[in-house]
Design an enzyme around this catalytic site. Structure first.
Site, PDB file in Angstrom:
ATOM      1  N   SER A 156       0.870  -1.177   0.000  1.00 45.98           N
ATOM      2  CA  SER A 156       0.000   0.000   0.000  1.00 45.98           C
ATOM      3  C   SER A 156       0.905   1.226   0.000  1.00 45.98           C
ATOM      4  O   SER A 156       2.073   1.133   0.398  1.00 45.98           O
ATOM      5  CB  SER A 156      -0.856  -0.018   1.272  1.00 45.98           C
ATOM      6  OG  SER A 156      -1.449   1.238   1.487  1.00 45.98           O
ATOM      7  N   TYR A 169      -2.280  -1.006  10.154  1.00 40.72           N
ATOM      8  CA  TYR A 169      -2.353  -1.333   8.721  1.00 40.72           C
ATOM      9  C   TYR A 169      -1.056  -0.909   8.030  1.00 40.72           C
ATOM     10  O   TYR A 169      -0.432  -1.695   7.313  1.00 40.72           O
ATOM     11  CB  TYR A 169      -3.566  -0.626   8.099  1.00 40.72           C
ATOM     12  CG  TYR A 169      -3.728  -0.856   6.610  1.00 40.72           C
ATOM     13  CD1 TYR A 169      -4.378  -1.984   6.130  1.00 40.72           C
ATOM     14  CD2 TYR A 169      -3.235   0.070   5.682  1.00 40.72           C
ATOM     15  CE1 TYR A 169      -4.538  -2.192   4.763  1.00 40.72           C
ATOM     16  CE2 TYR A 169      -3.387  -0.126   4.325  1.00 40.72           C
ATOM     17  CZ  TYR A 169      -4.046  -1.262   3.867  1.00 40.72           C
ATOM     18  OH  TYR A 169      -4.198  -1.460   2.509  1.00 40.72           O
TER      19      TYR A 169
HETATM   20  P1  NAP Z   1     -11.397  -6.355   0.421  1.00 37.91           P
HETATM   21  O1  NAP Z   1     -12.387  -6.172  -0.667  1.00 37.91           O
HETATM   22  O2  NAP Z   1     -11.774  -6.047   1.820  1.00 37.91           O
HETATM   23  O3  NAP Z   1     -10.841  -7.862   0.324  1.00 37.91           O
HETATM   24  C1  NAP Z   1      -9.977  -8.369   1.294  1.00 37.91           C
HETATM   25  C2  NAP Z   1      -9.934  -9.873   1.170  1.00 37.91           C
HETATM   26  O4  NAP Z   1      -9.139 -10.388   2.246  1.00 37.91           O
HETATM   27  C3  NAP Z   1     -11.312 -10.513   1.281  1.00 37.91           C
HETATM   28  O5  NAP Z   1     -11.427 -11.577   0.370  1.00 37.91           O
HETATM   29  C4  NAP Z   1     -11.314 -10.998   2.711  1.00 37.91           C
HETATM   30  O6  NAP Z   1     -12.179 -12.099   2.942  1.00 37.91           O
HETATM   31  C5  NAP Z   1      -9.877 -11.418   2.881  1.00 37.91           C
HETATM   32  N1  NAP Z   1      -9.546 -11.550   4.295  1.00 37.91           N
HETATM   33  C6  NAP Z   1      -9.716 -10.617   5.261  1.00 37.91           C
HETATM   34  N2  NAP Z   1      -9.379 -11.110   6.454  1.00 37.91           N
HETATM   35  C7  NAP Z   1      -8.995 -12.393   6.255  1.00 37.91           C
HETATM   36  C8  NAP Z   1      -8.575 -13.437   7.112  1.00 37.91           C
HETATM   37  N3  NAP Z   1      -8.522 -13.272   8.442  1.00 37.91           N
HETATM   38  N4  NAP Z   1      -8.253 -14.634   6.582  1.00 37.91           N
HETATM   39  C9  NAP Z   1      -8.354 -14.836   5.257  1.00 37.91           C
HETATM   40  N5  NAP Z   1      -8.769 -13.890   4.386  1.00 37.91           N
HETATM   41  C10 NAP Z   1      -9.098 -12.686   4.882  1.00 37.91           C
HETATM   42  O7  NAP Z   1     -10.099  -5.470   0.159  1.00 37.91           O
HETATM   43  P2  NAP Z   1      -9.336  -5.065  -1.186  1.00 37.91           P
HETATM   44  O8  NAP Z   1      -9.478  -3.614  -1.316  1.00 37.91           O
HETATM   45  O9  NAP Z   1      -9.666  -5.964  -2.306  1.00 37.91           O
HETATM   46  O10 NAP Z   1      -7.830  -5.306  -0.706  1.00 37.91           O
HETATM   47  C11 NAP Z   1      -6.991  -6.325  -1.217  1.00 37.91           C
HETATM   48  C12 NAP Z   1      -5.563  -5.991  -0.827  1.00 37.91           C
HETATM   49  O11 NAP Z   1      -5.177  -4.767  -1.447  1.00 37.91           O
HETATM   50  C13 NAP Z   1      -5.359  -5.786   0.668  1.00 37.91           C
HETATM   51  O12 NAP Z   1      -4.116  -6.342   1.061  1.00 37.91           O
HETATM   52  C14 NAP Z   1      -5.328  -4.279   0.818  1.00 37.91           C
HETATM   53  O13 NAP Z   1      -4.579  -3.881   1.939  1.00 37.91           O
HETATM   54  C15 NAP Z   1      -4.654  -3.876  -0.474  1.00 37.91           C
HETATM   55  N6  NAP Z   1      -4.908  -2.490  -0.901  1.00 37.91           N
HETATM   56  C16 NAP Z   1      -6.139  -2.118  -1.331  1.00 37.91           C
HETATM   57  C17 NAP Z   1      -6.346  -0.802  -1.772  1.00 37.91           C
HETATM   58  C18 NAP Z   1      -7.700  -0.345  -2.280  1.00 37.91           C
HETATM   59  O14 NAP Z   1      -7.847   0.844  -2.606  1.00 37.91           O
HETATM   60  N7  NAP Z   1      -8.715  -1.203  -2.384  1.00 37.91           N
HETATM   61  C19 NAP Z   1      -5.287   0.122  -1.767  1.00 37.91           C
HETATM   62  C20 NAP Z   1      -4.023  -0.294  -1.307  1.00 37.91           C
HETATM   63  C21 NAP Z   1      -3.853  -1.608  -0.893  1.00 37.91           C
HETATM   64  P3  NAP Z   1     -13.743 -11.841   3.313  1.00 37.91           P
HETATM   65  O15 NAP Z   1     -14.343 -11.270   2.063  1.00 37.91           O
HETATM   66  O16 NAP Z   1     -14.206 -13.198   3.617  1.00 37.91           O
HETATM   67  O17 NAP Z   1     -13.751 -10.888   4.447  1.00 37.91           O
END
Ligand code: NAP
Length: 254
Positions: A156, A169
């Site tokens: 991130s 985070y």
């Molecule tokens: P998201 O939609 O919240 O998806 C997160 C995923 O991680 C979900 O499938 C969730 O499962 C899973 N997860 C959460 N806790 C878990 C656990 N204890 N064990 C196993 N799986 C778990 O978030 P996203 O935005 O797609 O983020 C994906 C990655 O990108 C993350 O690492 C985030 O930090 C990074 N990121 C995102 C952004 C952004 O703008 N979206 C920006 C920078 C970095 P459930 O659905 O079952 O909860």
């Protein structure tokens, strides 16, 4: 060199590769799992909500692509032995791993350090960093069975430059950056495993909406739109690239 966010992946980029995606049930992980399957990979869908993983499984089946596998695992509670068992089961089923996209994560609180709940801090570090570290330790032997293995750790912008209120985070993402460099350096000359970090940038997901509730989600790219970098780093065109930090989106023009 072509920018990785405009990388054009051939249709068979990941043919015959076995790739594990964590957090494959939602958001960016779901899009990456579907994208990898569409490019020919056998995808192992790892996550904590089985119904979501099953929905992705069905979508891949409907594409007529290689049959995926579901691996239910919650990084919060999983212990060292669970990761050893996981490696054993994947070895029995596939004999090797050609790639790992570690993408799962949680946001925790956005709040000043002084008020950060210490239990939540530990939970964020466990899910975002400690659990995935144990998983990767256990999977190195399987990755070593591949002729060309790629590990991508999801970072991130706040994992590269600290920002007020982002607490655990941000620290967990800094830790993943460190893990990536340690792994890359250790494995560089003794294996075919490359390890890099990828910052997706602001992307239209539930996590982003939680972090920025006042933002219009339509102003952000959908997860599918940021996949070129995920393809480049997972496929053979990034062979030899290791220990580096990447961004999935072009920098915003001032
Ligand atoms: P998201 O939609 O919240 O998806 C997160 C995923 O991680 C979900 O499938 C969730 O499962 C899973 N997860 C959460 N806790 C878990 C656990 N204890 N064990 C196993 N799986 C778990 O978030 P996203 O935005 O797609 O983020 C994906 C990655 O990108 C993350 O690492 C985030 O930090 C990074 N990121 C995102 C952004 C952004 O703008 N979206 C920006 C920078 C970095 P459930 O659905 O079952 O909860």
């Amino acid at each position: 060199m072509q920018a990785i966010y405009s990388y054009q992946a051939p249709d068979d980029l990941l043919k015959d590769r076995v790739i594990l995606v964590t957090g494959a049930g939602d958001g960016i992980g779901r899009a990456a799992a579907l994208g990898y399957a569409a490019k020919g990979a056998t995808v192992i869908l790892l996550g904590r909500t089985i119904s979501k993983l099953e929905a992705v499984y069905d979508e891949i089946e409907a594409l007529g692509k290689a049959e995926p596998a579901i691996y239910p695992l919650n990084f919060e509670g999983a212990q060292w032995q669970d990761y050893q068992d996981m490696a054993d089961r994947l070895y029995e089923a596939f004999g090797r791993l050609d790639g790992v996209l570690h993408n799962a994560g949680i946001l925790g609180q956005i709040t000043p350090l002084q008020g950060y709940n210490p239990e939540l801090w530990k939970q964020v570090m466990q899910i975002n960093f400690n659990g995935p570290t144990m998983m990767l330790q256990a999977l190195i032997a399987l990755l070593q069975q591949s002729e060309d293995a790629s590990v991508i750790l999801t970072s991130s912008s706040v994992g590269r430059k600290g920002r007020a209120f982002w607490g655990a985070y941000a620290c967990s993402k800094f830790a993943l950056e460190g893990l990536s460099q340690v792994m890359a350096d250790e494995l560089q000359n003794i294996s075919n495993i490359r390890v890099n970090t990828l910052n997706p940038g602001a992307t239209r997901t539930q996590m982003r909406a939680k972090a920025y509730p006042a933002e219009n989600p339509e102003s952000l790219p959908a997860p599918e739109a940021i996949l070129p970098a995920y393809f480049y780093l997972m496929g053979p065109d990034s062979k030899g690239v290791t220990g580096q930090q990447f961004d999935a989106q072009a920098p915003k023009k001032a």
